[in-house]
Design an enzyme around this catalytic site. Sequence first.
Site, PDB file in Angstrom:
ATOM      1  N   LYS A   9     -51.308 -23.673 -14.889  1.00  0.00           N
ATOM      2  CA  LYS A   9     -51.206 -23.444 -13.451  1.00  0.00           C
ATOM      3  C   LYS A   9     -51.859 -24.541 -12.610  1.00  0.00           C
ATOM      4  O   LYS A   9     -52.377 -24.294 -11.516  1.00  0.00           O
ATOM      5  CB  LYS A   9     -51.789 -22.068 -13.038  1.00  0.00           C
ATOM      6  CG  LYS A   9     -51.312 -20.878 -13.799  1.00  0.00           C
ATOM      7  CD  LYS A   9     -49.832 -20.791 -14.022  1.00  0.00           C
ATOM      8  CE  LYS A   9     -48.992 -20.652 -12.774  1.00  0.00           C
ATOM      9  NZ  LYS A   9     -47.523 -20.734 -13.108  1.00  0.00           N
ATOM     10  N   ARG A 107     -58.015 -27.583 -12.036  1.00  0.00           N
ATOM     11  CA  ARG A 107     -57.816 -26.883 -10.771  1.00  0.00           C
ATOM     12  C   ARG A 107     -58.984 -25.935 -10.547  1.00  0.00           C
ATOM     13  O   ARG A 107     -59.569 -25.433 -11.528  1.00  0.00           O
ATOM     14  CB  ARG A 107     -56.499 -26.100 -10.816  1.00  0.00           C
ATOM     15  CG  ARG A 107     -56.129 -25.463  -9.499  1.00  0.00           C
ATOM     16  CD  ARG A 107     -54.765 -24.784  -9.538  1.00  0.00           C
ATOM     17  NE  ARG A 107     -54.429 -24.259  -8.231  1.00  0.00           N
ATOM     18  CZ  ARG A 107     -53.342 -23.557  -7.951  1.00  0.00           C
ATOM     19  NH1 ARG A 107     -52.461 -23.316  -8.911  1.00  0.00           N
ATOM     20  NH2 ARG A 107     -53.118 -23.106  -6.727  1.00  0.00           N
ATOM     21  N   SER A 115     -53.282 -17.791  -9.473  1.00  0.00           N
ATOM     22  CA  SER A 115     -51.924 -18.270  -9.725  1.00  0.00           C
ATOM     23  C   SER A 115     -51.416 -17.740 -11.078  1.00  0.00           C
ATOM     24  O   SER A 115     -50.257 -17.320 -11.216  1.00  0.00           O
ATOM     25  CB  SER A 115     -51.937 -19.807  -9.714  1.00  0.00           C
ATOM     26  OG  SER A 115     -50.753 -20.338 -10.227  1.00  0.00           O
TER      27      SER A 115
HETATM   28  N1  LIG Z   1     -44.889 -30.396  -6.155  1.00  0.00           N
HETATM   29  C1  LIG Z   1     -45.378 -29.180  -6.025  1.00  0.00           C
HETATM   30  N2  LIG Z   1     -45.241 -28.524  -4.891  1.00  0.00           N
HETATM   31  C2  LIG Z   1     -45.785 -27.329  -4.745  1.00  0.00           C
HETATM   32  N3  LIG Z   1     -46.472 -26.664  -5.688  1.00  0.00           N
HETATM   33  C3  LIG Z   1     -46.604 -27.247  -6.839  1.00  0.00           C
HETATM   34  C4  LIG Z   1     -46.058 -28.517  -7.070  1.00  0.00           C
HETATM   35  N4  LIG Z   1     -46.351 -28.800  -8.298  1.00  0.00           N
HETATM   36  C5  LIG Z   1     -47.040 -27.778  -8.790  1.00  0.00           C
HETATM   37  N5  LIG Z   1     -47.215 -26.838  -7.916  1.00  0.00           N
HETATM   38  C6  LIG Z   1     -47.997 -25.612  -8.123  1.00  0.00           C
HETATM   39  O1  LIG Z   1     -48.614 -25.690  -9.423  1.00  0.00           O
HETATM   40  C7  LIG Z   1     -48.725 -24.376  -9.959  1.00  0.00           C
HETATM   41  C8  LIG Z   1     -47.956 -24.284 -11.265  1.00  0.00           C
HETATM   42  O2  LIG Z   1     -48.630 -25.056 -12.220  1.00  0.00           O
HETATM   43  P1  LIG Z   1     -48.031 -25.344 -13.662  1.00  0.00           P
HETATM   44  O3  LIG Z   1     -46.724 -26.007 -13.527  1.00  0.00           O
HETATM   45  O4  LIG Z   1     -49.083 -26.067 -14.413  1.00  0.00           O
HETATM   46  O5  LIG Z   1     -47.821 -23.885 -14.236  1.00  0.00           O
HETATM   47  S1  LIG Z   1     -47.578 -23.525 -15.767  1.00  0.00           S
HETATM   48  O6  LIG Z   1     -48.865 -23.621 -16.436  1.00  0.00           O
HETATM   49  O7  LIG Z   1     -46.585 -24.428 -16.327  1.00  0.00           O
HETATM   50  O8  LIG Z   1     -47.081 -22.128 -15.733  1.00  0.00           O
HETATM   51  C9  LIG Z   1     -48.154 -23.436  -8.917  1.00  0.00           C
HETATM   52  O9  LIG Z   1     -49.268 -23.009  -8.120  1.00  0.00           O
HETATM   53  P2  LIG Z   1     -49.306 -21.610  -7.312  1.00  0.00           P
HETATM   54  O10 LIG Z   1     -48.269 -21.738  -6.221  1.00  0.00           O
HETATM   55  O11 LIG Z   1     -50.704 -21.529  -6.765  1.00  0.00           O
HETATM   56  O12 LIG Z   1     -48.975 -20.515  -8.273  1.00  0.00           O
HETATM   57  C10 LIG Z   1     -47.191 -24.359  -8.186  1.00  0.00           C
HETATM   58  O13 LIG Z   1     -46.893 -23.900  -6.902  1.00  0.00           O
END
Ligand SMILES: Nc1ncnc2c1ncn2[C@@H]1O[C@H](COP(=O)(O)OS(=O)(=O)O)[C@@H](OP(=O)(O)O)[C@H]1O
Length: 338
Positions: A9, A107, A115
């Site tokens: 996340k 994070r 999240s």
């Molecule tokens: N470019 C961009 N724009 C907006 N938000 C973004 C972006 N990249 C990653 N995120 C935020 O990163 C969170 C997801 O992280 P991960 O991809 O590591 O998740 S996972 O571990 O693969 O499930 C998730 O956070 P939360 O919204 O707080 O849940 C995503 O919204």
Amino acid sequence: MAFLIGAQKSGTTFLFDQLVARHPHIIGRTWNDTGTPFMKKEAHFFSRVPLLEKDFLEYTSSFAASGDINSQNFTFLDATPDYMQIASAPCRISSLVPEAKIIVVLRDPVLRAFSHWNMNQKLQLRPLVKKFDEEVRIEIEGLRKNGCSFESDAFTATESHKDSSYSRTGSSWNKCFKCKFECGLYSAGDKKDHSKDSPLRRKSVEMSCSESLFSIHGIVRRGFHAEQLHWWLQHLRPDQFLILQYEQLKLSANETLERVVKHLGLDPSLISKDPLKSLQEKPSVYASTKWELPTGGWSIPADNATKQKCMQTFKYLRNFYAPANDRLEQLLNSLGMA
Ligand SMILES: Nc1ncnc2c1ncn2[C@@H]1O[C@H](COP(=O)(O)OS(=O)(=O)O)[C@@H](OP(=O)(O)O)[C@H]1O
């Protein structure tokens, strides 16, 4: 070969998608189950038990579809955010890929936990996900009961890579979460015949641990970044790691991509200027203007009303994580990575 190990996340999907889409020499595993080949993010290879010799060949050949595995020009990227918190993963990776490059995105553990919880409940995981405050309370109780809440341990962060004199006054990540620890490959791991099944259908190491001692969803323990990194540093050298912050990735995505590419020893001038949309298999459902570049991956942000209800627990968690965050700062400072 490179590994994006987490934290879960922390924007890992976005980072992986951008890297494989925009740099010609960064290659993910190639998947073709939809008819259109794409680079798949999470291999979960180093978090399964047992790990057999044949699996490693299968694993590396899933990258080779996109490039010559022996070529120095390519970096193969396995982005599995689970690895960071699987105690046997660094040991397995260091024994099979001793010169691996490791990328970590950190994070704020409170927002990370939220999240994570939000994703878990939207995925309707079993056992059914309880309310955020309940999940947090139950998990912290379990961690405390098992001496793994890392609230008051002194942390000697200055010890070096593989220094056997390293000690903590309390628990270590491995001591708490080693579960079924298996390092390296096994040709005849256990009594069952695994020769025909895919490693991805086997049990994850974490499951075999959390079922018995800790909350299965694990939204709190995944936020102990200092303990996890400290354990990884017992197996790999500090110069193999690039440690990034979620906020950097969010606000300066292009600059962050460049740092990653340089860390991988690749040419940053080859990064495509076009911020391609996600190549990830899941639909892109979140596009915030607050981010420099669009995201991909599985993320449906929680609504404000849900967040408001969790404010007290956010406050509680901030205090809970305060010593862990101090230790992280101490660790990163000692490595010159703050
Ligand atoms: N470019 C961009 N724009 C907006 N938000 C973004 C972006 N990249 C990653 N995120 C935020 O990163 C969170 C997801 O992280 P991960 O991809 O590591 O998740 S996972 O571990 O693969 O499930 C998730 O956070 P939360 O919204 O707080 O849940 C995503 O919204």
